[in-house]
Design an enzyme around this catalytic site. Structure first.
Site, short mmCIF file in Angstrom:
data_model
loop_
_atom_site.label_atom_id
_atom_site.label_comp_id
_atom_site.label_asym_id
_atom_site.label_seq_id
_atom_site.Cartn_x
_atom_site.Cartn_y
_atom_site.Cartn_z
N CYS A 112 -4.70 2.50 -3.70
CA CYS A 112 -3.46 3.01 -3.07
C CYS A 112 -2.33 2.00 -3.20
O CYS A 112 -1.54 1.81 -2.26
CB CYS A 112 -3.68 3.35 -1.59
N HIS A 129 0.87 -1.18 0.00
CA HIS A 129 0.00 0.00 0.00
C HIS A 129 0.91 1.23 0.00
O HIS A 129 2.03 1.17 0.52
CB HIS A 129 -0.84 -0.05 1.29
N GLN A 140 -4.75 -5.33 6.76
CA GLN A 140 -5.74 -6.21 6.13
C GLN A 140 -5.76 -7.61 6.75
O GLN A 140 -6.50 -8.47 6.27
CB GLN A 140 -5.48 -6.32 4.63
N LYS A 177 -10.66 -0.50 10.43
CA LYS A 177 -10.86 -1.69 9.59
C LYS A 177 -11.31 -2.88 10.43
O LYS A 177 -11.57 -3.96 9.91
CB LYS A 177 -9.57 -2.02 8.83
N ASP A 207 2.73 -4.92 8.17
CA ASP A 207 1.55 -4.09 7.93
C ASP A 207 0.35 -5.03 8.05
O ASP A 207 0.07 -5.82 7.14
CB ASP A 207 1.64 -3.46 6.54
#
Ligand code: PLP
Length: 403
Positions: free
Chosen positions: A361, A122, A202, A225, A199
């Protein structure tokens, strides 16, 4: 099996109609909707305990501080960190990565040092490192993808040398919906004594993420999220790294003493939390994690993986359907014939179906795939098989219009 109908009732926003059609919300990778308990927690905090944390001797400030620190402990337990002072509240994944790039960059990186990221990152895991590249002259090394879009692990192994100082890599791709072998990535990096930032934007909403099992050095995620409000997120860091790093922002709360001649910094985690924190956001994040725990992250994972499998099966029945990559998590990117993603998104919206279109992104990945963008459907615990049937029916209808 979770009772999806009942769970869905906890999300007031999902009860509405858009363009005269029941809302089918399939844009969860961008942000999730909020359950009533989270919305109520925000209202209750402002109604009953609002006061600035840590600094007050009075009742409200102590209550707010107690709840803020309880939220930190909930996050610690959720990701199985060793210490709650390894949990730093941020505004989200983006701020977490920027914090690390700046603070780790100031402390541990110099001209010519290398940071490894991947082709599928991202922008928030690319640009902070590019800023560092401009500021101190580090070099970025990029893990390429194989034909099937999986990370090329042989290439990854070959990127390490004595200038490699950090790996920063996504756990689950927000475009491809595929899960990277993050534990293996960490093991390889550690065999070269290189720390890793995961990261987890997600992954954290969809699968069990255990920083101790992964042996992650740093991990960033966004509250919004995972059913929490916007504006709150987390950077986890191992104590030994955080202690070595310089503060990110200067200001109140992050200091022990300030003199014009010399300032000393507060202990962890406050060293990295300058200014009034979003304590109400943190309290609401704690509530969101309670909500996830009340269902069980494993149950959520199972449900969403079933949805993904079913959606893949059904989408593949559509003529000229092209699924990008190997989705195994809760997001599927696709293209149908020559229909532009933006057209597909707009027409689906008219049917009450919210999906996302564009580069998500992740422009370097989209360029690598040689496409204008994708249409992305992404799932959460409140989505059902019926939602997918409606999506697939909608796409078929739109595809017929373009015939
Ligand atoms: N990393 C990944 C993989 C993401 O999907 C996102 C957001 O979509 C981010 C980072 C940035 O998250 P935020 O905008 O909440 O900081």
């Amino acid at each position: 099996m979770p009772d999806i109908l009942n769970i869905r009732k906890e999300f007031p926003i999902l009860e509405q109609q858009v363009h005269g059609k029941p809302l089918i919300y399939l844009d969860n990778a961008a942000t999730t909707q909020k359950p009533r308990c989270v919305i109520d927690a925000i209202s209750e905090a402002y109604t009953t305990i609002n006061a600035n944390v840590h600094r007050g001797v009075h009742y409200l400030s102590q209550k707010a501080t107690e709840q803020f620190e309880e939220a930190r402990e909930k996050v610690r337990s959720f990701i199985n960190a060793t210490h709650s002072h390894e949990i730093i509240f941020t505004r989200g994944t983006t701020e977490g990565i920027n914090l690390l790039a700046t603070s780790f960059g100031n402390t541990s990186l110099k001209k010519g040092d290398e940071v490894i990221i991947s082709t599928m990152e991202h922008h928030s895991n690319i640009v902070p490192w590019q800023l560092l590249q401009q500021r101190i002259g580090i070099n970025l090394r990029i893990v390429p993808l194989k034909e099937d879009t999986a990370l090329d692990m042989d290439a990854y192994r070959s990127l390490f040398n004595n200038r490699t100082k950090l790996v920063s890599i996504t756990h689950v791709s927000n475009v491809l919906g595929s899960t990277n072998p993050i534990k293996e990535c960490i093991e390889i990096a550690h065999s070269h004594s290189v720390p890793v930032l995961v990261d987890a934007a997600q992954s954290i909403p969809h699968i069990k993420v255990d920083v101790s099992v992964l042996d992650a050095d740093f991990l960033a995620f966004s509250g919004h999220k995972i059913y929490a409000p916007t504006g709150i997120g987390v950077l986890y860091g191992k104590e030994k790294w955080l202690n070595m790093m310089q503060p990110y922002h200067g200001g109140g709360e992050m200091i022990q003493s300030v003199r014009f001649e010399h300032t000393t910094f507060n202990e962890l985690p406050y060293k990295f939390e300058a200014g009034t924190p979003d304590y109400v956001g943190a309290i609401a994040l704690g509530k969101a994690l309670d909500f996830v725990n009340s269902i069980g992250i494993e149950t959520i994972a199972q449900h969403e993986q079933q949805l993904t499998k079913y959606a893949l099966q059904q989408l593949k029945t559509i003529e000229k359907m092209r699924i990008l990559g190997q989705p195994d998590s809760s997001a599927i990117s696709f293209l149908v014939g020559d229909i532009h993603p933006a057209d597909m998104g707009t027409l689906l919206d008219h049917l009450g179906i919210a999906i996302r279109t564009g580069h998500h992104c992740a422009q370097p990945l989209i360029d690598h795939l040689g496409i204008p963008g994708t249409v992305r459907a992404s799932f959460a615990i409140y989505n059902s098989i019926e939602d997918i049937d409606i999506l697939v029916e909608g796409i078929k209808r739109i595809a017929r219009m373009f015939e």
